[in-house]
Write an enzyme that holds these catalytic residues in place. Structure first.
Site, PDB file in Angstrom:
ATOM      1  N   ASN A   1       7.385  -8.205   0.392  1.00  0.00           N
ATOM      2  CA  ASN A   1       7.937  -6.862   0.600  1.00  0.00           C
ATOM      3  C   ASN A   1       7.618  -6.301   1.983  1.00  0.00           C
ATOM      4  O   ASN A   1       8.309  -5.404   2.455  1.00  0.00           O
ATOM      5  CB  ASN A   1       7.382  -5.935  -0.495  1.00  0.00           C
ATOM      6  CG  ASN A   1       7.624  -4.475  -0.185  1.00  0.00           C
ATOM      7  OD1 ASN A   1       8.717  -3.962  -0.357  1.00  0.00           O
ATOM      8  ND2 ASN A   1       6.584  -3.792   0.315  1.00  0.00           N
TER       9      ASN A   1
ATOM     10  N   LYS B   1      16.731  -9.776   7.713  1.00  0.00           N
ATOM     11  CA  LYS B   1      17.099  -9.666   6.296  1.00  0.00           C
ATOM     12  C   LYS B   1      18.171 -10.691   5.916  1.00  0.00           C
ATOM     13  O   LYS B   1      18.150 -11.244   4.816  1.00  0.00           O
ATOM     14  CB  LYS B   1      17.556  -8.239   5.976  1.00  0.00           C
ATOM     15  CG  LYS B   1      16.457  -7.185   6.164  1.00  0.00           C
ATOM     16  CD  LYS B   1      15.230  -7.451   5.305  1.00  0.00           C
ATOM     17  CE  LYS B   1      14.213  -6.324   5.344  1.00  0.00           C
ATOM     18  NZ  LYS B   1      13.043  -6.594   4.490  1.00  0.00           N
TER      19      LYS B   1
ATOM     20  N   TYR C   1      16.574  -6.208  12.720  1.00  0.00           N
ATOM     21  CA  TYR C   1      16.331  -6.001  11.283  1.00  0.00           C
ATOM     22  C   TYR C   1      17.358  -6.773  10.442  1.00  0.00           C
ATOM     23  O   TYR C   1      17.008  -7.457   9.469  1.00  0.00           O
ATOM     24  CB  TYR C   1      16.398  -4.498  10.993  1.00  0.00           C
ATOM     25  CG  TYR C   1      15.999  -4.097   9.593  1.00  0.00           C
ATOM     26  CD1 TYR C   1      14.673  -4.145   9.176  1.00  0.00           C
ATOM     27  CD2 TYR C   1      16.954  -3.634   8.682  1.00  0.00           C
ATOM     28  CE1 TYR C   1      14.311  -3.748   7.899  1.00  0.00           C
ATOM     29  CE2 TYR C   1      16.600  -3.240   7.404  1.00  0.00           C
ATOM     30  CZ  TYR C   1      15.279  -3.289   7.007  1.00  0.00           C
ATOM     31  OH  TYR C   1      14.920  -2.898   5.734  1.00  0.00           O
TER      32      TYR C   1
ATOM     33  N   ILE D   1      16.282   4.064   0.313  1.00  0.00           N
ATOM     34  CA  ILE D   1      15.185   4.408  -0.596  1.00  0.00           C
ATOM     35  C   ILE D   1      14.281   5.417   0.113  1.00  0.00           C
ATOM     36  O   ILE D   1      14.001   5.280   1.315  1.00  0.00           O
ATOM     37  CB  ILE D   1      14.369   3.148  -0.958  1.00  0.00           C
ATOM     38  CG1 ILE D   1      15.294   1.993  -1.410  1.00  0.00           C
ATOM     39  CG2 ILE D   1      13.341   3.468  -2.037  1.00  0.00           C
ATOM     40  CD1 ILE D   1      16.131   2.255  -2.640  1.00  0.00           C
TER      41      ILE D   1
ATOM     42  N   ASP E   1      -2.142  -9.211   8.583  1.00  0.00           N
ATOM     43  CA  ASP E   1      -0.807  -9.122   9.166  1.00  0.00           C
ATOM     44  C   ASP E   1       0.073 -10.155   8.482  1.00  0.00           C
ATOM     45  O   ASP E   1      -0.232 -11.357   8.532  1.00  0.00           O
ATOM     46  CB  ASP E   1      -0.903  -9.400  10.678  1.00  0.00           C
ATOM     47  CG  ASP E   1       0.421  -9.214  11.388  1.00  0.00           C
ATOM     48  OD1 ASP E   1       1.464  -9.074  10.698  1.00  0.00           O
ATOM     49  OD2 ASP E   1       0.411  -9.203  12.626  1.00  0.00           O
TER      50      ASP E   1
ATOM     51  N   ALA F   1      19.091  -9.373  11.318  1.00  0.00           N
ATOM     52  CA  ALA F   1      18.848 -10.812  11.447  1.00  0.00           C
ATOM     53  C   ALA F   1      17.706 -11.240  10.525  1.00  0.00           C
ATOM     54  O   ALA F   1      17.771 -12.281   9.868  1.00  0.00           O
ATOM     55  CB  ALA F   1      18.523 -11.161  12.897  1.00  0.00           C
TER      56      ALA F   1
ATOM     57  N   SER G   1       0.795  -1.238   0.000  1.00  0.00           N
ATOM     58  CA  SER G   1       0.000   0.000   0.000  1.00  0.00           C
ATOM     59  C   SER G   1       0.824   1.282   0.000  1.00  0.00           C
ATOM     60  O   SER G   1       0.335   2.334  -0.381  1.00  0.00           O
ATOM     61  CB  SER G   1      -0.917   0.016   1.229  1.00  0.00           C
ATOM     62  OG  SER G   1      -0.151  -0.151   2.406  1.00  0.00           O
ATOM     63  N   ARG G   2       2.079   1.188   0.440  1.00  0.00           N
ATOM     64  CA  ARG G   2       2.899   2.401   0.555  1.00  0.00           C
ATOM     65  C   ARG G   2       4.323   2.081   0.107  1.00  0.00           C
ATOM     66  O   ARG G   2       4.716   0.921   0.022  1.00  0.00           O
ATOM     67  CB  ARG G   2       2.943   2.899   2.003  1.00  0.00           C
ATOM     68  CG  ARG G   2       1.639   3.472   2.492  1.00  0.00           C
ATOM     69  CD  ARG G   2       1.771   4.085   3.897  1.00  0.00           C
ATOM     70  NE  ARG G   2       2.030   3.097   4.922  1.00  0.00           N
ATOM     71  CZ  ARG G   2       3.155   3.010   5.629  1.00  0.00           C
ATOM     72  NH1 ARG G   2       4.124   3.877   5.426  1.00  0.00           N
ATOM     73  NH2 ARG G   2       3.305   2.083   6.547  1.00  0.00           N
TER      74      ARG G   2
HETATM   75  P1  NAP Z   1       7.117   1.555   4.297  1.00  0.00           P
HETATM   76  O1  NAP Z   1       7.133   2.763   3.466  1.00  0.00           O
HETATM   77  O2  NAP Z   1       7.117   1.670   5.779  1.00  0.00           O
HETATM   78  O3  NAP Z   1       5.870   0.634   3.843  1.00  0.00           O
HETATM   79  C1  NAP Z   1       5.682  -0.596   4.477  1.00  0.00           C
HETATM   80  C2  NAP Z   1       4.546  -1.350   3.817  1.00  0.00           C
HETATM   81  O4  NAP Z   1       4.450  -2.631   4.475  1.00  0.00           O
HETATM   82  C3  NAP Z   1       3.202  -0.686   3.977  1.00  0.00           C
HETATM   83  O5  NAP Z   1       2.398  -1.013   2.865  1.00  0.00           O
HETATM   84  C4  NAP Z   1       2.646  -1.363   5.242  1.00  0.00           C
HETATM   85  O6  NAP Z   1       1.213  -1.403   5.316  1.00  0.00           O
HETATM   86  C5  NAP Z   1       3.151  -2.774   5.049  1.00  0.00           C
HETATM   87  N1  NAP Z   1       3.268  -3.520   6.293  1.00  0.00           N
HETATM   88  C6  NAP Z   1       3.956  -3.187   7.409  1.00  0.00           C
HETATM   89  N2  NAP Z   1       3.806  -4.139   8.348  1.00  0.00           N
HETATM   90  C7  NAP Z   1       2.989  -5.074   7.820  1.00  0.00           C
HETATM   91  C8  NAP Z   1       2.430  -6.279   8.283  1.00  0.00           C
HETATM   92  N3  NAP Z   1       2.692  -6.750   9.511  1.00  0.00           N
HETATM   93  N4  NAP Z   1       1.628  -6.988   7.466  1.00  0.00           N
HETATM   94  C9  NAP Z   1       1.339  -6.559   6.214  1.00  0.00           C
HETATM   95  N5  NAP Z   1       1.838  -5.427   5.702  1.00  0.00           N
HETATM   96  C10 NAP Z   1       2.647  -4.701   6.502  1.00  0.00           C
HETATM   97  O7  NAP Z   1       8.383   0.617   3.967  1.00  0.00           O
HETATM   98  P2  NAP Z   1       9.342   0.608   2.667  1.00  0.00           P
HETATM   99  O8  NAP Z   1      10.450   1.527   2.924  1.00  0.00           O
HETATM  100  O9  NAP Z   1       8.539   0.725   1.441  1.00  0.00           O
HETATM  101  O10 NAP Z   1       9.955  -0.862   2.792  1.00  0.00           O
HETATM  102  C11 NAP Z   1       9.435  -1.965   2.052  1.00  0.00           C
HETATM  103  C12 NAP Z   1      10.407  -3.123   2.165  1.00  0.00           C
HETATM  104  O11 NAP Z   1      11.690  -2.727   1.673  1.00  0.00           O
HETATM  105  C13 NAP Z   1      10.639  -3.591   3.602  1.00  0.00           C
HETATM  106  O12 NAP Z   1      10.784  -5.005   3.618  1.00  0.00           O
HETATM  107  C14 NAP Z   1      11.947  -2.932   3.969  1.00  0.00           C
HETATM  108  O13 NAP Z   1      12.630  -3.651   4.965  1.00  0.00           O
HETATM  109  C15 NAP Z   1      12.671  -2.989   2.644  1.00  0.00           C
HETATM  110  N6  NAP Z   1      13.749  -2.020   2.521  1.00  0.00           N
HETATM  111  C16 NAP Z   1      13.496  -0.687   2.559  1.00  0.00           C
HETATM  112  C17 NAP Z   1      14.550   0.218   2.427  1.00  0.00           C
HETATM  113  C18 NAP Z   1      14.364   1.704   2.434  1.00  0.00           C
HETATM  114  O14 NAP Z   1      15.372   2.427   2.394  1.00  0.00           O
HETATM  115  N7  NAP Z   1      13.135   2.211   2.489  1.00  0.00           N
HETATM  116  C19 NAP Z   1      15.850  -0.269   2.280  1.00  0.00           C
HETATM  117  C20 NAP Z   1      16.062  -1.629   2.258  1.00  0.00           C
HETATM  118  C21 NAP Z   1      15.008  -2.499   2.369  1.00  0.00           C
HETATM  119  P3  NAP Z   1       0.383  -0.159   6.005  1.00  0.00           P
HETATM  120  O15 NAP Z   1       0.435   0.955   5.014  1.00  0.00           O
HETATM  121  O16 NAP Z   1      -0.982  -0.684   6.211  1.00  0.00           O
HETATM  122  O17 NAP Z   1       1.113   0.168   7.275  1.00  0.00           O
END
Ligand code: NAP
Length: 251
Positions: free
Chosen positions: A90, A159, A155, A188, A63, A157, A14-15
């Protein structure tokens, strides 16, 4: 890279990065289902946007840490669309803190969402994918798996676990025509990194050879590649998409 006629399921869609993945897969022609946790307004806005463009998209509030939810959602999608070709794990959270003071709740929340969520959805899709003798599983890891960032033991652990899991599953299901890969994003621009960007964006950029933070679309493009026919001989890999961050300090 057309995914016309294909189906996809994206957790955390969603985000942020997940939203860009849903948009990209839908615009490539796939029917896309996504799971989100609590932000119904964001999920509805994405569904409306893509439906207005003529794409087939459906959202499930659940969840990622819940195995019964994963089994139910995968079963429903398979009944509705006849199968799932692409799974993107994701959904992820951070709950940073030094180990000395990290609560057991914060340890478990991150492991349950980030790592157990991958187990839940992979296990749910492997049977239908094995029957179809085709499928693409793409797990979103992080460069943090290998960095040793202080305050991110939970985190890292989760990943690091995803990357080992990805290699094992790739080996187990390869002969059934299923590929399993991971993507390790760098920094990101999403809600997850808002606080650290506000505190240190310029410093971070200096450590990145390409001198910019990544966009969610940079990761979505890598997902599209791994889901495409062109990646049919790629499995068991971790594709780093970080602007060169892991090469070491930028010059
Ligand atoms: P984000 O902007 O915080 O978005 C997280 C998304 O995951 C939202 O859609 C959220 O839903 C959903 N979510 C969270 N907890 C959940 C749960 N228990 N069950 C189902 N959905 C859940 O995060 P992001 O930055 O896009 O990150 C996405 C992925 O990329 C993650 O795995 C993160 O570890 C990885 N990542 C991100 C970065 C970075 O720099 N951003 C870097 C490396 C890896 P709601 O909207 O309903 O809360």
């Amino acid at each position: 890279m057309s995914l016309s006629g294909k189906t996809a399921l994206v957790t955390g869609g969603s985000r942020g990065i997940g939203k860009a993945i849903v948009q990209t897969l839908a615009r490539a022609g796939a029917k896309v289902a996504f799971v989100y946790h609590s932000n119904t307004a964001a999920a509805d806005a994405l569904i409306n946007e893509l439906k207005a463009e003529g794409h087939e998209v459906v959202g499930y509030q659940a969840d990622a840490a819940s195995k019964p939810d994963a089994d139910r959602i995968v079963e429903e999608i398979c009944e509705k669309w006849g199968g799932i070709y692409v799974l993107v794990n994701n959904a992820g959270i951070i709950k940073d803190g030094l180990l000395a003071t990290m609560t057991a709740e914060n340890w478990s929340a991150v492991i349950n969402t980030n790592l157990n969520g991958v187990f839940n959805y992979c296990q749910a899709v492997t049977r239908p994918m094995m029957s179809a003798r085709s499928g693409r599983i793409i797990n979103i890891s992080s460069v943090a798996a290998n960095f040793g960032n202080p305050g991110q033991s939970n985190y890292a652990a989760s990943k690091g676990g995803i990357e080992g899991f990805t290699r094992c599953l790739a080996n187990e299901v390869g002969r059934r025509g299923i590929t399993v890969n991971a993507i390790a994003p760098g920094f990101i621009s999403t809600d997850m990194t808002e606080a650290i960007r506000n505190a240190a964006e310029d410093t971070i950029k200096k450590q990145i050879p390409l001198r910019r933070l990544g966009n969610p679309e940079d990761i979505a493009a890598a997902v599209l590649y791994l889901a495409s026919d062109g990646a049919s001989y790629v499995t068991g890999n971790v594709l780093t998409v970080d602007g060169g961050l892991t090469l070491g300090a930028g010059m």
